[in-house]
Design a protein around this motif. Structure first.
Motif, PDB file in Angstrom:
ATOM      1  N   LYS A   7       0.843  -1.206   0.000  1.00 11.12           N
ATOM      2  CA  LYS A   7       0.000   0.000   0.000  1.00 11.12           C
ATOM      3  C   LYS A   7       0.874   1.251   0.000  1.00 11.12           C
ATOM      4  N   VAL A  75       1.914   8.785  -6.542  1.00  8.87           N
ATOM      5  CA  VAL A  75       1.631   7.803  -7.603  1.00  8.87           C
ATOM      6  C   VAL A  75       2.866   7.629  -8.503  1.00  8.87           C
ATOM      7  N   SER A  80       0.922   4.106  -6.716  1.00  8.10           N
ATOM      8  CA  SER A  80      -0.518   4.195  -6.400  1.00  8.10           C
ATOM      9  C   SER A  80      -0.718   5.138  -5.213  1.00  8.10           C
ATOM     10  N   ASP A  82      -3.183   4.536  -1.990  1.00 10.33           N
ATOM     11  CA  ASP A  82      -4.194   3.654  -1.391  1.00 10.33           C
ATOM     12  C   ASP A  82      -4.772   4.225  -0.109  1.00 10.33           C
ATOM     13  N   TYR A 125      -7.691   8.586  -8.600  1.00 10.76           N
ATOM     14  CA  TYR A 125      -6.750   7.458  -8.626  1.00 10.76           C
ATOM     15  C   TYR A 125      -7.371   6.243  -7.928  1.00 10.76           C
ATOM     16  N   GLN A 129      -8.005   2.523  -9.304  1.00 11.58           N
ATOM     17  CA  GLN A 129      -7.349   1.371  -8.663  1.00 11.58           C
ATOM     18  C   GLN A 129      -8.348   0.349  -8.105  1.00 11.58           C
TER      19      GLN A 129
END
Ligand SMILES: NC(=O)c1ccc[n+]([C@@H]2O[C@H](COP(=O)([O-])OP(=O)(O)OC[C@H]3O[C@@H](n4cnc5c(N)ncnc54)[C@H](O)[C@@H]3O)[C@@H](O)[C@H]2O)c1
Length: 258
Positions: A7, A75, A80, A82, A125, A129
């Motif tokens: 994460k 990112v 990413s 999260d 995002y 995702q």
């Protein structure tokens, strides 16, 4: 196995007491982290101590450009976003009739508009995702009041309903949004309150059912729980973590059990 393996988390106010404790906890649980703060010196130090799993991004949360750039950096750097922990704060104060309008605006921009900017930047995002977890730092002052802190109380109360609104908007897309409402935590912000000379650590500690203030690491534990899948059915909540502060309304005069 860490509770945040694979994460990526961004923490605003990451240079501060609660933010830095949470970043440490997140990294210990396997996350890659972005420490976003206006305080570059302390932010670089916090991120530096966490090694390659952390980067610092200078970010004034009252600027949409800054917040968007920080989320984009998470990112770009780690792949990413999260977890978003909207935690930065700054506030003016004073009795309502004496408030300075510019300072009021700045307080709300940092503590209410800033978290909105963070969510505005991160949610696209998270939708792409397939989900994410957002935690917003409110306060017991989002639920109750004291004299002299109208900008803080107003922003923190607004943040609770911004949290609920965002939770009901995006729940079906697996984005959870929760707020935390801490009591008094041992951080530079509390030191600043003590610095006014209007109260003492002992007096404040006595107001908590536990008879003590809260450590930043205890807040980090709750944020970790809300950020991780262990809280997968919890969204739209304002979770009070106050050592029993709000439960104590002693009208009888009887002392608690020593
Ligand atoms: N300490 C407490 O007793 C307490 C109680 C309830 C809620 N809170 C909340 O916890 C959060 C963290 O506070 P803390 O106690 O760790 O205090 P802190 O002062 O240690 O941390 C606050 C951080 O926010 C940063 N910041 C200020 N303005 C900013 C801006 N415009 N953009 C980006 N960063 C900015 C500061 O540089 C600092 O690093 C805040 O939202 C605060 O309101 C604290």
């Amino acid at each position: 196995m860490g509770r945040l393996d694979d994460k990526v988390a961004m923490v605003t106010g990451g240079s501060g007491g609660i933010g830095s404790a949470t970043l440490k906890r997140f990294v210990a649980e396997g996350a890659k982290v972005v420490c976003a703060d206006i305080d570059e010196e302390r932010g670089e130090k916090v991120a530096g101590e966490l090694g390659d799993d952390a980067v610092f991004v200078r970010c004034d949360v009252s600027s949409l450009d800054d917040v968007t750039a920080a989320v984009d950096a998470a990112v770009q750097h780690f792949g990413s976003i999260d977890v978003l922990f909207n935690n930065a704060a700054w506030s003016s104060g004073g009795y309502v009739a004496d408030l300075d309008p510019e300072a009021w605006d700045r307080s709300l921009r940092i503590m209410l508009t800033g978290p909105m900017y963070g969510m505005k930047a991160a949610i696209p995002y998270m939708l792409e995702q397939g989900g994410g977890s957002i935690v917003n730092t409110s306060s017991v002052y989002g639920l109750v009041a004291s004299p002299g802190v109208a900008p803080y109380c107003s922003a923190k109360a607004g943040l609770i309903n911004l949290t609920k609104t965002t939770a009901v908007e995006y729940g079906r897309r697996n984005i959870r949004v929760n707020a935390i409402c801490p009591g008094v935590v041992e951080t530079p912000m509390f030191e600043a309150v003590l610095g006014t000379g209007l109260t003492t650590r002992e007096k404040v500690a006595e107001m908590h059912a536990l008879g003590r203030t809260i450590q930043p690491e205890e807040i980090a534990n709750l944020v970790l729980f809300l950020a991780s899948n262990e809280s997968s059915a919890i969204t739209g909540q304002a979770v009070v973590i106050d050592g029993g502060l709000l439960s104590d309304c002693n009208l009888t005069g009887l002392p608690p059990v020593a």
